[in-house]
Design a protein around this motif. Structure first.
Motif, PDB file in Angstrom:
ATOM      1  N   PHE A  42      30.606  39.204  44.053  1.00 38.89           N
ATOM      2  CA  PHE A  42      30.769  40.624  44.293  1.00 38.89           C
ATOM      3  C   PHE A  42      32.161  40.901  44.853  1.00 38.89           C
ATOM      4  O   PHE A  42      32.519  40.388  45.914  1.00 38.89           O
ATOM      5  CB  PHE A  42      29.689  41.103  45.275  1.00 38.89           C
ATOM      6  N   ARG A  61      32.527  45.864  50.886  1.00 34.69           N
ATOM      7  CA  ARG A  61      31.227  46.508  50.996  1.00 34.69           C
ATOM      8  C   ARG A  61      31.103  47.554  49.904  1.00 34.69           C
ATOM      9  O   ARG A  61      32.079  48.211  49.539  1.00 34.69           O
ATOM     10  CB  ARG A  61      31.042  47.173  52.360  1.00 34.69           C
ATOM     11  N   PRO A  62      29.887  47.780  49.366  1.00 30.79           N
ATOM     12  CA  PRO A  62      29.738  48.672  48.216  1.00 30.79           C
ATOM     13  C   PRO A  62      29.757  50.166  48.534  1.00 30.79           C
ATOM     14  O   PRO A  62      30.031  50.980  47.663  1.00 30.79           O
ATOM     15  CB  PRO A  62      28.371  48.268  47.647  1.00 30.79           C
ATOM     16  N   GLN A  63      29.455  50.537  49.781  1.00 27.25           N
ATOM     17  CA  GLN A  63      29.332  51.948  50.122  1.00 27.25           C
ATOM     18  C   GLN A  63      30.388  52.372  51.141  1.00 27.25           C
ATOM     19  O   GLN A  63      30.710  51.614  52.062  1.00 27.25           O
ATOM     20  CB  GLN A  63      27.939  52.236  50.706  1.00 27.25           C
ATOM     21  N   THR A  92      35.057  44.161  45.473  1.00 29.12           N
ATOM     22  CA  THR A  92      35.303  45.600  45.435  1.00 29.12           C
ATOM     23  C   THR A  92      36.789  45.897  45.505  1.00 29.12           C
ATOM     24  O   THR A  92      37.571  45.132  46.064  1.00 29.12           O
ATOM     25  CB  THR A  92      34.623  46.322  46.617  1.00 29.12           C
ATOM     26  N   THR A 103      27.475  42.988  37.446  1.00 27.56           N
ATOM     27  CA  THR A 103      28.270  42.138  38.333  1.00 27.56           C
ATOM     28  C   THR A 103      28.456  40.772  37.699  1.00 27.56           C
ATOM     29  O   THR A 103      27.525  40.210  37.129  1.00 27.56           O
ATOM     30  CB  THR A 103      27.568  41.978  39.692  1.00 27.56           C
ATOM     31  N   PRO A 121      33.401  49.038  42.419  1.00 30.97           N
ATOM     32  CA  PRO A 121      33.282  47.662  41.925  1.00 30.97           C
ATOM     33  C   PRO A 121      34.519  47.208  41.147  1.00 30.97           C
ATOM     34  O   PRO A 121      35.199  47.997  40.494  1.00 30.97           O
ATOM     35  CB  PRO A 121      32.057  47.717  41.004  1.00 30.97           C
TER      36      PRO A 121
END
Length: 409
Positions: free
Chosen positions: A350, A170-172, A352, A345, A191
């Motif tokens: 994607f 997840r990005p956050q 992480t 990206t 990332p």
């Protein structure tokens, strides 16, 4: 005794964990909870829609070398489940794989839907319940050792004896709050596997041009990686860049993706051997124009561009090159300097660096050290690999370990 086992996440790790658990423990009731309307969405887009299932690497030590983070967990998981095991599992279900020259493995159909269909058919055979549009917002350990799963927009508390969390990267940091509330330390996500942006740099006029092997260095971060390199309309891509971004994910995040990169277009040479090669060519090609005669096999457009950047006039003959010219040529061929400002990206893949800290996981079982009956697998963990099928293999292997441990009564 029959157990209710909930797998949170309908992606690669989640599906495979459910399949393995249901196959090994048919007496248990398996449910997959996926918050989106789509299942296996990352499998769908992987490898440009072909699904890079795994990598043709059969030595555990060599396989581990492809993971910037998470080798402690994967050393255990790969001891139980390797790429050959995944290949065998798929082939037993009618899905044959092929190996490309770089070691990446794809279904022979070149269609990711082949993998998705295989998983869905298997899930039906094993009577796995699948619920989409079902987001878990909170996990509550119950006094009887079970778990209460709070669902978004639903006041009903779902009960489970065991839970396997496979919610992916997840990005956050806030995306992990519901797991942090359980006491699990979270490594802030950043990332990985991204390309380099070169805003308005003239090299982007060479978009579409590639070289089979170049070395990318980021001196301030101590990064250096070799591989194919592609020039795009926005900057640089392909494995040489992706390797650099993966291994330097945190360092490059810290400098806000604003840094200097050096490109060695001929990594088989060091600077002195390259200088000697140029001196040799100066004699052999004395009457030829430098721009028109490329002795190193680089793409013609790239050679002409680098010579122009080095200040070599279009009509300059090899015989007339000065020491200053030769020095500049060496610098542009062996350490062409670019200012990277920003990232993109890589395709739709994607990845992480970060997630659930492995310090809170029992690596032999993928079970939480804080809550018995809670397991983790896949990219939700602080595990990530380079491009080439390695992230999927980490998902298959950790899911296998978690599934077999979760089903034990």
């Amino acid at each position: 005794m029959s157990l209710d086992i909930c797998v949170i996440g309908g992606g690669a790790a989640g599906f495979f964990a459910a399949l393995q658990c249901a196959a090994h423990y048919p007496e248990h009731r398996l449910t997959i909870l996926e918050k989106s309307p789509k299942l296996l969405s990352k499998v769908k887009v992987s490898g440009g829609g072909r699904c890079n299932v795994t990598h043709d690497c059969h030595q555990r030590k060599a396989l581990l070398a492809n993971y910037p983070r998470g080798t402690s967990a994967l050393r255990q998981a790969f001891g139980r489940y390797m790429p050959a095991d995944m290949q065998q599992w798929l082939e037993a279900r009618g899905v044959t794989l092929k190996t490309e020259p770089d070691g990446r493995m794809f279904p022979t159909t070149d269609d990711s839907q082949t993998i998705i269909d295989c998983f869905l058919v298997e899930a039906r055979k094993l009577n796995i319940r699948i619920r989409t549009r079902t987001a878990v917002t909170q996990l509550t350990p119950q006094p009887d050792g079970r778990f209460g799963l709070h669902l978004q927009g639903d006041n009903t508390l779902l009960q489970a004896d065991r839970v396997i969390v496979c919610t992916g990267g997840r990005p956050q940091l806030s995306d992990f709050a519901w797991l942090a509330d359980l006491g699990h330390p979270i490594v802030p996500p950043v990332p990985s596997l991204f390309t380099f942006n070169l805003p308005q740099h003239p090299i982007c006029t060479l978009q579409g041009l590639s070289v089979p092997k170049a070395r990318v260095r980021v001196p301030h971060a101590g990064l250096a990686h070799e591989g194919p390199l592609l020039i795009t309309h926005w900057g640089l891509s392909a494995p040489a860049v992706l390797l650099t971004s993966a291994w330097g994910a945190r360092l490059l995040h810290q400098c806000h993706y604003d840094f200097e990169a050096h490109i060695h277009w001929l990594p088989e040479y060091h600077e002195e051997s390259l200088r000697q090669a140029l001196l040799t060519q100066k004699q052999l090609l004395a009457k030829r124009a430098v721009h028109n005669r490329n002795p190193f096999g680089l793409p013609a457009r790239l050679w002409e561009f680098l010579m122009s950047q080095a200040g070599i006039p279009a009509d300059q003959r090899w015989a007339d090159l000065s020491k200053a010219h030769l020095h500049t040529m060496v610098q542009h061929l062996a350490a062409y300097t670019l200012r990277v400002k920003g990232k993109t990206t890589f395709k739709e893949e994607f990845v992480t660096a970060g997630g659930v800290d492995l310090e809170g996981i029992q690596l032999k079982t993928m079970e939480s050290k804080y809550h018995k009956g809670l397991f983790f697998a896949g990219e939700v963990l602080d595990i990530d690999g380079v491009t080439g099928g390695f992230n999927f293999q980490a998902a298959w292997s950790t899911a296998y370990v978690a599934a077999l441990a979760a089903g034990v009564e």
